[in-house]
Design a protein around this motif. Structure first.
Motif, PDB file in Angstrom:
ATOM      1  N   THR A   9     -14.930  -5.899  -5.682  1.00  0.00           N
ATOM      2  CA  THR A   9     -13.589  -6.483  -5.572  1.00  0.00           C
ATOM      3  C   THR A   9     -12.920  -6.584  -6.934  1.00  0.00           C
ATOM      4  OG1 THR A   9     -14.214  -7.732  -3.597  1.00  0.00           O
ATOM      5  CG2 THR A   9     -12.290  -8.506  -4.831  1.00  0.00           C
ATOM      6  N   ASP A  10     -13.659  -7.055  -7.931  1.00  0.00           N
ATOM      7  CA  ASP A  10     -13.097  -7.180  -9.272  1.00  0.00           C
ATOM      8  C   ASP A  10     -12.640  -5.813  -9.794  1.00  0.00           C
ATOM      9  OD1 ASP A  10     -13.568  -9.886  -9.244  1.00  0.00           O
ATOM     10  OD2 ASP A  10     -15.400  -9.780 -10.460  1.00  0.00           O
ATOM     11  N   LEU A  11     -13.475  -4.794  -9.599  1.00  0.00           N
ATOM     12  CA  LEU A  11     -13.140  -3.465 -10.102  1.00  0.00           C
ATOM     13  C   LEU A  11     -11.936  -2.885  -9.372  1.00  0.00           C
ATOM     14  CD1 LEU A  11     -13.598  -0.999 -11.810  1.00  0.00           C
ATOM     15  CD2 LEU A  11     -15.432  -0.291 -10.246  1.00  0.00           C
ATOM     16  N   LEU A  12     -11.881  -3.055  -8.067  1.00  0.00           N
ATOM     17  CA  LEU A  12     -10.759  -2.522  -7.296  1.00  0.00           C
ATOM     18  C   LEU A  12      -9.450  -3.223  -7.666  1.00  0.00           C
ATOM     19  CD1 LEU A  12     -12.456  -2.033  -3.824  1.00  0.00           C
ATOM     20  CD2 LEU A  12     -11.657  -0.240  -5.377  1.00  0.00           C
ATOM     21  N   LEU A  13      -9.517  -4.530  -7.891  1.00  0.00           N
ATOM     22  CA  LEU A  13      -8.314  -5.250  -8.313  1.00  0.00           C
ATOM     23  C   LEU A  13      -7.849  -4.774  -9.690  1.00  0.00           C
ATOM     24  CD1 LEU A  13      -9.148  -8.864  -7.079  1.00  0.00           C
ATOM     25  CD2 LEU A  13      -7.423  -7.305  -6.140  1.00  0.00           C
ATOM     26  N   LYS A  14      -8.792  -4.458 -10.560  1.00  0.00           N
ATOM     27  CA  LYS A  14      -8.432  -3.926 -11.880  1.00  0.00           C
ATOM     28  C   LYS A  14      -7.758  -2.557 -11.739  1.00  0.00           C
ATOM     29  CE  LYS A  14     -10.942  -4.375 -15.659  1.00  0.00           C
ATOM     30  NZ  LYS A  14     -11.957  -4.221 -16.738  1.00  0.00           N
ATOM     31  N   ALA A  35      -4.979   5.394  -8.882  1.00  0.00           N
ATOM     32  CA  ALA A  35      -5.270   5.760  -7.492  1.00  0.00           C
ATOM     33  C   ALA A  35      -6.717   6.204  -7.352  1.00  0.00           C
ATOM     34  CB  ALA A  35      -4.338   6.881  -7.043  1.00  0.00           C
ATOM     35  N   VAL A  36      -7.262   6.075  -6.144  1.00  0.00           N
ATOM     36  CA  VAL A  36      -8.631   6.491  -5.855  1.00  0.00           C
ATOM     37  C   VAL A  36      -8.612   7.436  -4.658  1.00  0.00           C
ATOM     38  CG1 VAL A  36     -10.913   5.731  -5.082  1.00  0.00           C
ATOM     39  CG2 VAL A  36      -9.682   4.417  -6.824  1.00  0.00           C
ATOM     40  N   VAL A  37      -9.321   8.557  -4.799  1.00  0.00           N
ATOM     41  CA  VAL A  37      -9.355   9.575  -3.748  1.00  0.00           C
ATOM     42  C   VAL A  37     -10.811   9.812  -3.332  1.00  0.00           C
ATOM     43  CG1 VAL A  37      -8.693  11.921  -3.093  1.00  0.00           C
ATOM     44  CG2 VAL A  37      -7.311  10.642  -4.759  1.00  0.00           C
ATOM     45  N   PRO A  38     -11.297   9.134  -2.282  1.00  0.00           N
ATOM     46  CA  PRO A  38     -12.629   9.455  -1.769  1.00  0.00           C
ATOM     47  C   PRO A  38     -12.644  10.858  -1.184  1.00  0.00           C
ATOM     48  CG  PRO A  38     -11.521   7.879  -0.330  1.00  0.00           C
ATOM     49  CD  PRO A  38     -10.658   8.039  -1.536  1.00  0.00           C
ATOM     50  N   LEU A  39     -13.798  11.521  -1.321  1.00  0.00           N
ATOM     51  CA  LEU A  39     -13.955  12.901  -0.865  1.00  0.00           C
ATOM     52  C   LEU A  39     -15.194  12.951   0.019  1.00  0.00           C
ATOM     53  CD1 LEU A  39     -13.218  14.256  -4.424  1.00  0.00           C
ATOM     54  CD2 LEU A  39     -11.638  14.331  -2.485  1.00  0.00           C
ATOM     55  N   PRO A  40     -15.078  12.450   1.248  1.00  0.00           N
ATOM     56  CA  PRO A  40     -16.261  12.114   2.035  1.00  0.00           C
ATOM     57  C   PRO A  40     -17.186  13.280   2.351  1.00  0.00           C
ATOM     58  CG  PRO A  40     -14.271  11.997   3.388  1.00  0.00           C
ATOM     59  CD  PRO A  40     -13.829  12.132   1.961  1.00  0.00           C
ATOM     60  N   ALA A  41     -16.653  14.471   2.576  1.00  0.00           N
ATOM     61  CA  ALA A  41     -17.535  15.590   2.922  1.00  0.00           C
ATOM     62  C   ALA A  41     -18.497  15.892   1.780  1.00  0.00           C
ATOM     63  CB  ALA A  41     -16.702  16.823   3.271  1.00  0.00           C
ATOM     64  N   THR A  42     -17.982  15.922   0.565  1.00  0.00           N
ATOM     65  CA  THR A  42     -18.826  16.187  -0.601  1.00  0.00           C
ATOM     66  C   THR A  42     -19.671  14.979  -0.961  1.00  0.00           C
ATOM     67  OG1 THR A  42     -17.170  17.722  -1.465  1.00  0.00           O
ATOM     68  CG2 THR A  42     -18.791  16.878  -3.026  1.00  0.00           C
ATOM     69  N   GLY A  85      -5.180  -3.246  -2.580  1.00  0.00           N
ATOM     70  CA  GLY A  85      -3.886  -2.656  -2.902  1.00  0.00           C
ATOM     71  C   GLY A  85      -3.983  -1.415  -3.764  1.00  0.00           C
ATOM     72  N   VAL A  86      -5.123  -0.723  -3.729  1.00  0.00           N
ATOM     73  CA  VAL A  86      -5.290   0.513  -4.502  1.00  0.00           C
ATOM     74  C   VAL A  86      -4.623   1.663  -3.749  1.00  0.00           C
ATOM     75  CG1 VAL A  86      -6.941   2.159  -5.459  1.00  0.00           C
ATOM     76  CG2 VAL A  86      -7.471  -0.290  -5.478  1.00  0.00           C
ATOM     77  N   THR A  87      -3.741   2.382  -4.404  1.00  0.00           N
ATOM     78  CA  THR A  87      -3.165   3.582  -3.807  1.00  0.00           C
ATOM     79  C   THR A  87      -4.281   4.579  -3.566  1.00  0.00           C
ATOM     80  OG1 THR A  87      -1.086   3.240  -4.980  1.00  0.00           O
ATOM     81  CG2 THR A  87      -1.493   5.450  -4.123  1.00  0.00           C
TER      82      THR A  87
END
Length: 440
Positions: free
Chosen positions: A260-265, A272-279, A306-308
């Protein structure tokens, strides 16, 4: 008036008519409110089918697609993928990269994608071959697809002498984004220097940055715990909303409070964060013999902080990901399944990660969506049910780029039931598809 999409169903269920002039949406009105169309060159009757904005692949390795047919990953690990791809890159030519890239881009367009952010490798092995090919394809495909080209140092910068000069050359030649591979240096100090170099180039050339970060099962190696450091650097430089991180798989290993702390930062820094689930699923947890870790960012926590965010295919049929079809609806359903996401509200938000939210990640939010003033990049789906877009993965009946049809899929299925009293069985699945390549 160039085009009207009549009786189009938006994802909120409303039926509307969408008016397009010169490739731009000029009016979105309740269906039938304007009566019979006048002066329209073309009218498409959507008949209540769902229409969405064009899908966005925010992170795709077009230059390395389809390499599995040449040589697969020997052990399924990230190190193995980097090693085998490094060997294959020695044989890259402009023609071989272009042929594979066209195949993938045509498939993406057919599947409803209207923008791709592509990450061609830049390093002493392959030089600028991938960047040069994709800059050419950016022009070739401009009427069917927007292509953003990222200068990506897969092999590191300090670790691969000569790469920095190549990155500068790529950006001077017209690359749209500077990439980074923050973990692929020998020491933590070199990784920090890598981050600083990438952000320096972003400032110098006035381009966004898109970095591969924290691609490991946990943070035991500090080179895979750099997201917070990157957020600090971005905030200090005033680069908010101009930096994206792909993967960030190690975040899933942290205790909830630390996550939570890291995501709020990250949210505060506009990263922005882009997960790449297949890989991330395929390469993660390879050393675990029980309780195998999967390493996909907790999506619901991204939303809460609230992370884009967006998601993407990343790699297609190569050593990093030996499957895929450049189909964002497939990847979205996978992300929902892995992320414990379900129900109409969650699935609608996952779809938004491939549309409106992804537009924010790649910097096109101002001209995106189904609203007056937006580019008419639209997809007509073969369903009338907004809640079924991810679950059913409907055909992309029509794909429009700036109001022009660039792909069309036609499917016919006939179900033949047995006549009572006869012993014939059930015949199903008579299916045809029509797909034409887009490039000239």
């Amino acid at each position: 008036m160039d085009l009207i999409l009549r009786t189009a169903r938006l994802t909120d269920g409303r039926l509307v008519d969408v008016h397009v002039t010169d490739g731009t949406i000029v009016r979105v009105a309740d269906a039938g409110a304007d009566g019979a169309p006048t002066g329209a060159a073309d009218v498409v009757d959507c008949a209540g089918r769902v229409v969405i904005p064009g899908l966005i692949e925010a992170h795709l390795h077009v230059d390395k697609a389809l390499l599995d047919r040449e040589r697969p990953n020997p052990d399924g690990t990230l190190a193995g993928a980097i090693a085998v791809t490094g060997e294959l890159k020695r044989g890259f030519t402009h023609d071989s990269v272009r042929d594979r890239a066209r195949t993938l881009l045509d498939q993406a367009i057919t599947n409803g994608t209207t923008l791709v952010r592509a990450h061609p490798d830049v390093d002493p092995i392959v030089g600028l071959t991938g960047v040069e090919v994709l800059l050419g394809l950016r022009d070739e495909y401009r009427d069917a697809l927007d292509l953003q080209v990222v200068a990506f140092p897969q092999e590191g910068i300090a670790k691969a002498p000569g790469t920095l000069a190549l990155l500068r050359e790529a950006l001077a030649a017209g690359a749209d984004v500077i990439g980074g591979c923050t973990y692929n240096e020998a020491t933590l100090a070199a990784c920090h220097e890598h981050v600083e170099t990438v952000l320096d180039l972003a400032e110098e050339f006035g381009v966004p940055a898109d970095l591969h970060a924290d691609f490991a099962d946990d943070t035991s190696d500090p080179r895979f715990a750099l997201a917070g450091h990157i957020a600090d650097q971005v905030a200090a430089r005033g680069l908010q909303d101009r930096v994206a991180l792909g993967h960030v798989t190690s975040l899933a290993s942290l205790p909830r409070a630390s996550r939570t702390d890291l995501l709020l930062k990250l949210a505060a820094a506009g990263v922005a964060v882009v997960p790449l689930p297949a890989t991330d699923l395929h390469l993660g947890g390879r050393s675990d013999d029980h309780d195998v870790r999967r390493g996909v960012v907790p999506v619901r926590e991204l939303w809460a902080a609230g992370v884009t965010s967006a998601y993407s295919s990343n790699n297609v049929r190569n050593a990093f990901t030996p499957f895929g079809n450049a189909d964002m609806l497939d990847i979205g359903l996978l992300l929902a399944q892995v992320g414990h996401l379900s129900g109409p509200d969650d699935l609608a938000r996952v779809l938004e990660m491939a549309t409106a939210s992804a537009a924010g990640v790649v910097g096109v939010a101002d001209t995106y969506g189904i609203r007056p003033g937006a580019a008419a990049d639209l997809v007509v789906l073969s369903t009338t049910d907004p809640a079924g877009v991810l679950l059913d993965r409907p055909d992309r009946d029509l794909v429009l780029k700036r109001g022009r049809v660039v792909a069309e899929t036609t499917r016919t299925t006939r179900l033949t039931r047995p006549t009572p009293g006869l012993t014939t069985g059930l015949t199903t699945g008579l299916t045809t598809r029509s797909k034409e390549p887009i490039h000239a």
